[in-house]
Motif scaffolding. Structure first.
Motif, PDB file in Angstrom:
ATOM      1  N   LYS A 194      -0.507  59.053  26.276  1.00 43.71           N
ATOM      2  CA  LYS A 194       0.016  58.044  25.213  1.00 43.71           C
ATOM      3  C   LYS A 194       0.624  58.882  24.058  1.00 43.71           C
ATOM      4  O   LYS A 194       1.580  58.284  23.208  1.00 43.71           O
ATOM      5  CB  LYS A 194      -1.263  56.954  25.414  1.00 43.71           C
ATOM      6  N   LEU A 198       4.092  57.759  22.194  1.00 42.22           N
ATOM      7  CA  LEU A 198       4.048  57.237  20.989  1.00 42.22           C
ATOM      8  C   LEU A 198       4.844  58.128  20.046  1.00 42.22           C
ATOM      9  O   LEU A 198       5.710  57.283  19.258  1.00 42.22           O
ATOM     10  CB  LEU A 198       2.515  57.049  20.757  1.00 42.22           C
ATOM     11  N   LYS A 199       4.592  59.449  20.060  1.00 43.16           N
ATOM     12  CA  LYS A 199       5.145  60.281  19.194  1.00 43.16           C
ATOM     13  C   LYS A 199       6.778  60.363  19.383  1.00 43.16           C
ATOM     14  O   LYS A 199       7.480  60.219  18.678  1.00 43.16           O
ATOM     15  CB  LYS A 199       4.802  61.727  19.131  1.00 43.16           C
ATOM     16  N   PHE A 201       9.032  57.817  21.144  1.00 41.86           N
ATOM     17  CA  PHE A 201       9.524  56.399  20.729  1.00 41.86           C
ATOM     18  C   PHE A 201       9.352  56.211  19.307  1.00 41.86           C
ATOM     19  O   PHE A 201      10.229  55.564  18.698  1.00 41.86           O
ATOM     20  CB  PHE A 201       8.864  55.410  21.698  1.00 41.86           C
ATOM     21  N   GLY A 202       8.225  56.882  18.689  1.00 41.96           N
ATOM     22  CA  GLY A 202       8.108  56.597  17.111  1.00 41.96           C
ATOM     23  C   GLY A 202       9.141  57.287  16.526  1.00 41.96           C
ATOM     24  O   GLY A 202       9.324  56.935  15.284  1.00 41.96           O
ATOM     25  N   ARG A 209      14.645  50.480  18.091  1.00 41.17           N
ATOM     26  CA  ARG A 209      13.472  50.021  18.895  1.00 41.17           C
ATOM     27  C   ARG A 209      13.593  48.735  19.072  1.00 41.17           C
ATOM     28  O   ARG A 209      13.393  47.970  20.039  1.00 41.17           O
ATOM     29  CB  ARG A 209      12.203  50.538  18.530  1.00 41.17           C
ATOM     30  N   ILE A 226       1.814  51.095  25.698  1.00 43.26           N
ATOM     31  CA  ILE A 226       2.726  51.694  24.639  1.00 43.26           C
ATOM     32  C   ILE A 226       3.878  50.935  24.511  1.00 43.26           C
ATOM     33  O   ILE A 226       4.454  51.037  23.491  1.00 43.26           O
ATOM     34  CB  ILE A 226       3.115  52.836  25.763  1.00 43.26           C
ATOM     35  N   ALA A 229       3.177  48.727  21.634  1.00 43.30           N
ATOM     36  CA  ALA A 229       3.119  49.301  20.135  1.00 43.30           C
ATOM     37  C   ALA A 229       4.451  49.928  19.598  1.00 43.30           C
ATOM     38  O   ALA A 229       4.593  49.928  18.317  1.00 43.30           O
ATOM     39  CB  ALA A 229       1.842  50.528  20.467  1.00 43.30           C
ATOM     40  N   CYS A 230       5.275  50.065  20.466  1.00 43.85           N
ATOM     41  CA  CYS A 230       6.343  50.717  20.033  1.00 43.85           C
ATOM     42  C   CYS A 230       7.702  49.582  19.858  1.00 43.85           C
ATOM     43  O   CYS A 230       8.535  49.795  18.984  1.00 43.85           O
ATOM     44  CB  CYS A 230       6.852  51.734  20.931  1.00 43.85           C
ATOM     45  N   PHE A 231       7.673  48.515  20.852  1.00 40.49           N
ATOM     46  CA  PHE A 231       8.989  47.849  20.958  1.00 40.49           C
ATOM     47  C   PHE A 231       8.073  46.183  20.485  1.00 40.49           C
ATOM     48  O   PHE A 231       7.616  45.562  21.637  1.00 40.49           O
ATOM     49  CB  PHE A 231       9.428  47.708  22.322  1.00 40.49           C
TER      50      PHE A 231
END
Length: 425
Positions: A194, A198-199, A201-202, A209, A226, A229-231
């Motif tokens: 994870k 996360l790193k 796509f961040g 995004r 994930i 949190a990202c999209f």
């Protein structure tokens, strides 16, 4: 050697350097192997420092260059004599250079380009090295020289993504992300942790995004967190194949459990054991008109009769089979309401099938999105199959970068016409 013969050899070997002049050709055994040798002189027409042509010749440097094989029986070596010169004007010493081969290298650029082209095919490095008259280490260096070609930007993401993983180096699971529309690889990461995802796509901009509309995946709840949190504006779509796969595995487990309740010589046992594939087919695809004799249960029955008599042996098995078939039909017809009713069904369908329905309820909206979405993980599963073949051909990879580069090369199908400045091996 005459000028016409020199031009003929240049044409045959596809050499366009005007400073190379061929003077002889012959066969020679080197370490027990027969080679075709072409002798040539590389002249230095002018000083590379000041451009002066007032040069003093100061000997020659002999180098044997491995060249692409013109004849499959005999590998080719160009024995090149490079002129050493001293410039009378600037007093600099230099040696003639050519684009036939890189400085301090004995493998021609044409051979490297041939090796690079062969690396786009499903072949082992050993067979490529044997065919192109180079060592396996040279093939590995050419492969490593291409790794810099796959640098990724972080300013754009496609509207439709597909997530999955595959087993790679040291049997570790690597994360793979595909463009669901163009079926092109977006990224392959060493791990699927994870923190790593996360790193990665961040690093994309918020605009990139927000451009993502759907993310297709299997029933792995790990990826859903994930995505959330990202999209922010993305729909999670569960792949239809994985839904059906969970259902059929649950039903098959129940079938085996019911089958073992009967003795092996009974008709019910044989009906549930021998034609097990028929229970996993769509009911509409079963043969209904032409009975066939089967030696296991010693009777002539159609496929429909076999299935109906088999599931009638147990009411829970019958209910589980009907639910599985109704679920498959609802997916095919994109019927969200029917699918919702089936997921919330209270029928006795066995323990494993019940757990499957609970999993579907927990992922209710994502399951319903998968019913109507035109996107699936089919493209990604097919690409994972190609990756498995790449690993199988090489008997596995111990270097992640080499595996990643080979995957990208076979995906992009690099051709021989690409410029040779990519080759820095």
């Amino acid at each position: 050697m005459s000028s016409s013969t020199n031009d003929c050899i240049k044409f045959m070997l596809d050499i366009k350097d005007k400073n190379i002049f061929f003077k002889d050709q012959y066969y020679k055994f080197i370490q027990g192997k027969k080679f075709k040798i072409f002798e040539a002189v590389l002249v230095q027409p002018a000083c590379p420092f000041c451009g002066s042509i007032d040069l003093l010749h100061n000997g020659r440097y002999k180098t044997d260059i491995r060249y692409i094989t013109a004849n499959a029986s005999f590998p080719v070596i160009i024995r090149l004599f490079k002129q050493r010169v001293l410039c009378r004007d600037c007093n600099h010493r230099s040696m003639a250079q050519t684009n036939l081969v890189k400085k301090y290298c004995f493998i021609s650029n044409a051979s490297k380009l041939k090796v690079l082209s062969a690396l786009t095919e499903d072949r082992s490095m050993t067979s490529i090295a044997r065919e192109h008259n180079v060592s396996v280490n040279t093939v590995q260096r050419v492969l490593a020289s291409c790794s810099h070609r796959f640098l990724d930007g972080f300013d754009h993401l496609p509207e439709h993504l597909a997530f999955d993983e595959f087993k790679g180096v040291d049997r570790q699971l690597h994360f793979i992300c595909l463009d669901g529309e163009k079926h092109e690889v977006i990224q392959i990461l060493r791990t699927r942790y994870k923190k790593t995802l996360l790193k990665y796509f961040g690093r994309f901009s918020l605009e990139a995004r927000e451009n993502v509309k759907t993310v297709t995946m299997d029933l792995n709840f790990y990826y859903q967190g994930i995505v959330r949190a990202c999209f922010l504006n993305t729909k999670i779509v569960i792949d239809r194949f994985h839904m059906v796969q969970m259902l059929t595995r649950s039903f098959n487990s129940l079938r085996v459990k019911v089958m073992k309740q009967f003795k092996k010589n009974t008709r019910s046992y044989q009906l549930l054991k021998a034609p097990w594939k028929l229970y996993l087919k769509k009911y509409d695809d079963l043969e209904k008109n032409h009975p066939r004799y089967n030696g296991h249960y010693k009777d002539s029955l159609t496929q429909e009769q076999v299935v109906n008599e088999g599931i009638s042996a147990n009411p829970v098995l019958s209910a589980s089979y009907e639910l599985m078939q109704d679920f498959i039909s609802a997916l095919k017809n994109h019927d969200k309401q029917a699918l919702k009713e089936l997921i919330n069904s209270k029928e006795p369908v066995g323990e494993l099938m019940h757990k499957t329905l609970i999993t579907f309820r927990k992922n209710g909206q994502a399951i319903l999105n998968g019913t109507t979405s035109i996107y699936s993980n089919g493209c990604l599963e097919g690409f994972n199959r190609k990756i498995k073949q790449i690993e199988r051909t090489a008997y596995g990879y111990s270097n992640y970068i080499n595996l990643l580069t080979r995957i990208r090369l076979e995906e992009n199908k690099v051709k021989e016409k690409e410029p040779s400045n990519l080759l820095i091996a």
